[in-house]
Design a protein around this motif. Structure first.
Motif, PDB file in Angstrom:
ATOM      1  N   UNK A   1       7.960   8.679   0.607  1.00  0.00           N
ATOM      2  CA  UNK A   1       7.527   9.758   0.185  1.00  0.00           C
ATOM      3  C   UNK A   1       8.963  10.385  -0.159  1.00  0.00           C
ATOM      4  N   UNK A   2       9.740  10.225   0.512  1.00  0.00           N
ATOM      5  CA  UNK A   2      11.221  11.028   0.154  1.00  0.00           C
ATOM      6  C   UNK A   2      11.678  10.601  -1.086  1.00  0.00           C
TER       7      UNK A   2
ATOM      8  N   UNK B   1       0.724  -1.201   0.003  1.00  0.00           N
ATOM      9  CA  UNK B   1      -0.023   0.025   0.134  1.00  0.00           C
ATOM     10  C   UNK B   1       0.968   1.270   0.058  1.00  0.00           C
ATOM     11  N   UNK B   2       1.957   1.344   0.846  1.00  0.00           N
ATOM     12  CA  UNK B   2       2.884   2.406   0.930  1.00  0.00           C
ATOM     13  C   UNK B   2       3.566   2.700  -0.636  1.00  0.00           C
ATOM     14  N   UNK B   3       3.924   1.639  -1.229  1.00  0.00           N
ATOM     15  CA  UNK B   3       4.552   1.705  -2.559  1.00  0.00           C
ATOM     16  C   UNK B   3       3.480   2.163  -3.506  1.00  0.00           C
ATOM     17  N   UNK B   4       2.187   1.655  -3.384  1.00  0.00           N
ATOM     18  CA  UNK B   4       1.235   2.096  -4.329  1.00  0.00           C
ATOM     19  C   UNK B   4       0.964   3.803  -4.318  1.00  0.00           C
ATOM     20  N   UNK B   5       1.193   4.169  -3.053  1.00  0.00           N
ATOM     21  CA  UNK B   5       0.786   5.593  -2.834  1.00  0.00           C
ATOM     22  C   UNK B   5       1.858   6.381  -3.308  1.00  0.00           C
ATOM     23  N   UNK B   6       3.337   5.827  -3.070  1.00  0.00           N
ATOM     24  CA  UNK B   6       4.182   6.739  -3.542  1.00  0.00           C
ATOM     25  C   UNK B   6       4.274   6.669  -4.914  1.00  0.00           C
ATOM     26  N   UNK B   7       4.160   5.346  -5.695  1.00  0.00           N
ATOM     27  CA  UNK B   7       4.001   5.190  -7.293  1.00  0.00           C
ATOM     28  C   UNK B   7       2.904   6.296  -7.823  1.00  0.00           C
ATOM     29  N   UNK B   8       1.831   6.461  -6.981  1.00  0.00           N
ATOM     30  CA  UNK B   8       0.680   7.413  -7.371  1.00  0.00           C
ATOM     31  C   UNK B   8       1.046   8.840  -7.347  1.00  0.00           C
ATOM     32  N   UNK B   9       1.797   9.306  -6.329  1.00  0.00           N
ATOM     33  CA  UNK B   9       2.354  10.540  -6.193  1.00  0.00           C
ATOM     34  C   UNK B   9       3.120  10.834  -7.414  1.00  0.00           C
ATOM     35  N   UNK B  10       4.285   9.830  -7.613  1.00  0.00           N
ATOM     36  CA  UNK B  10       5.089  10.209  -8.797  1.00  0.00           C
ATOM     37  C   UNK B  10       4.347  10.318 -10.197  1.00  0.00           C
ATOM     38  N   UNK B  11       3.560   9.462 -10.421  1.00  0.00           N
ATOM     39  CA  UNK B  11       2.612   9.649 -11.751  1.00  0.00           C
ATOM     40  C   UNK B  11       1.665  10.747 -11.825  1.00  0.00           C
ATOM     41  N   UNK B  12       1.159  11.073 -10.684  1.00  0.00           N
ATOM     42  CA  UNK B  12       0.577  12.493 -10.607  1.00  0.00           C
ATOM     43  C   UNK B  12       1.273  13.484 -10.921  1.00  0.00           C
TER      44      UNK B  12
END
Length: 504
Positions: free
Chosen positions: A154-155, A81-92
């Motif tokens: 997030x870093x 889940x944490x990696x999903x959120x990090x990847x989503x932030x990078x894609x956005x």
């Protein structure tokens, strides 16, 4: 749902969506004739890239097996889940910048350095804002037990901005560059996971290792890029051009992130970390399988970006070959994943992950739409057909999220996978229809339909006749391959075309 591990942005990233509202940049300089590679040279580069990706796939699956067994379903769900959120932030944060920059470099070689430098500044600035948003949300405890891991992941988000450098390699018909970077990150990540598993480290320490891997990968990417497209001084005028072409993509990126990434977040809140672990385990196979369509679209983007200057017959050949190859890759992969689902889950993850088998079968169906979506969105992005794509992705995202709440509450990971399958099929077919329109070409309906029928017939036969999994795999591949050749979905003429010494 993303796979655990660093990701390398590239033209085929499912988080990428089209940019522009007409031809991507009518005022851009034409690509000189000598800039084109022969079909054979491009095919060889793509073949090398595929080989590297296959090695990376083996490394990635080994990493997943170690990680999933070490963390167990619940711990694996927390980390995924944490990696999903990090990847989503990078894609956005990308907002379509990467694909817009790649398309512009393909057409305006003289300004390549300035275009790439400006794109890097834009991507970095937005990534920093995304990092702050993730840190604030994690600090407020929005992600439950994953919040501490999200804070560390997030870093790495600002570092992901350097992935835009692969846009220069894509525009220069060098698909093997992103494959090299992906393999490097895969090996580094496997090493990190093995170290953590042997020393008994927790998920937070694993997240810090993730950040370290991204840092090393970013440094290598910068060094490679210096030999291809040296960075130039950023330009306000160039930033204006990029924003003018990619602003609709910001909306589309949010929509794609919603329907592609947030299903796991909804599943986490409704069913808990274990169900996310099953879903992540199944989705890992879908992530890995994307190397096929990714290899297809890597050379497709620069070819299409310059195709409007060619004659209609050439455009139709390009589109037809891409669409037919896409559906063969999608259906063929789906057949193999469905045939091997129980064996794959049991071998890689163990008996604890048995509930992931049904979601994997449903996600295999989704892969047909994924492959078609790669083709459709790449063509539309390269030529700037954005407004219809934006409307499509936003509409699908709204329906998807509503369906996810309903399906996840009732069927957990299986419900999430079913919604993902429907979503990907709608996106894939719709974007291919839009691509046919912008290329002024005909969608090869008969050939594509024959491939889908062949895939369905193969699965039905295997369902009726239960055999040992190695035999089923061989039968599935053989039957499907014969059916594709018999239907002439791909022909000897296609093979000769991609191996020609002339430009494709």
């Amino acid at each position: 749902m993303t796979s655990p591990g660093p990701t390398t942005a590239e033209s085929g990233d499912r988080g990428a969506t089209p940019a522009g509202t007409g031809p991507a940049d009518p005022g851009a300089a034409s690509v000189p004739a000598q800039a084109s590679r022969s079909a054979r040279g491009l095919s060889m580069a793509t073949g090398l890239s595929l080989g590297l990706r296959l090695v990376g796939m083996v490394v990635g699956m080994a990493t997943t097996a170690v990680l999933a067994r070490y963390l167990n379903p619940e711990g694996y769900g927390v980390f995924a889940l944490a990696l999903t959120l990090g990847t989503a932030a990078a894609q956005v944060a990308d907002m379509g910048t990467t694909i817009t920059v790649s398309s512009r470099i393909a057409r305006d070689r003289e300004s390549a350095g300035r275009i790439l430098g400006t794109g890097l500044v834009i991507r970095t600035a937005v990534a920093l804002a995304a990092t702050v948003a993730l840190l604030v949300a994690a600090g407020l405890g929005w992600f439950g037990e994953s919040s501490a891991v999200v804070s560390v992941i997030a870093i790495a988000t600002p570092l992901s901005a350097a992935a835009i450098l692969t846009a220069g390699a894509t525009a220069r018909f060098r698909p093997e560059v992103s494959a090299i970077l992906a393999l490097v990150q895969g090996v580094l990540w496997l090493t990190a996971v093995v170290v953590i598993a042997r020393t008994g480290g927790d998920v937070v320490l694993l997240a810090w290792f993730f950040v370290g891997v991204v840092m090393v990968q970013t440094g290598i990417g910068v060094l490679i890029n210096r030999r291809l497209v040296p960075l130039g001084r950023p330009s306000w005028a160039e930033a204006g051009r990029i924003f003018a072409l990619s602003w609709p993509l910001a909306i589309s990126s949010l929509a794609v992130m919603a329907y592609y990434r947030l299903g796991s977040v909804i599943l986490f809140h409704l069913q808990g970390a274990a169900e996310v672990g099953y879903y992540a385990a199944a989705y890992k196979f879908l992530d890995v399988a994307q190397l096929g369509p990714a290899m297809l679209v890597a050379p497709l983007l620069p070819i299409v970006a310059t195709s409007l200057a060619g004659n209609p017959h050439r455009r139709n050949l390009i589109f037809s070959l891409a669409a037919r190859t896409g559906v063969v890759i999608g259906a063929g992969t789906a057949v193999l994943l469905i045939a091997l689902a129980p064996a794959l889950v049991g071998y890689l993850y163990g008996d604890d992950y048995g509930p992931a088998v049904t979601p994997l079968m449903l996600l295999a169906v989704a892969f047909v739409g994924v492959a078609l979506g790669y083709v459709g969105t790449t063509i539309c992005s390269a030529l700037g057909l954005v407004r219809p794509i934006a409307v499509l992705t936003v509409s699908v995202a709204v329906v998807n999220l509503a369906a996810q709440f309903w399906a996840c509450a009732r069927w957990g990971a299986t419900g999430a996978a079913a919604v993902a399958a429907g979503t990907e099929l709608v996106i894939g077919v719709s974007t291919c229809l839009l691509a046919a329109r912008v290329m002024t070409s005909r969608l090869p309906v008969r050939e594509m339909a024959s491939v889908l029928v062949a895939g369905a017939a193969t699965i039905a036969l295997l369902w009726l006749v239960r055999l040992p999994w190695p035999v089923e795999a061989a039968m599935a591949a053989g039957m499907f391959g014969v059916a594709v050749l018999a239907s002439r979905a791909l022909t000897v003429a296609d093979l000769r075309r991609v191996l020609s010494r002339r430009a494709l």
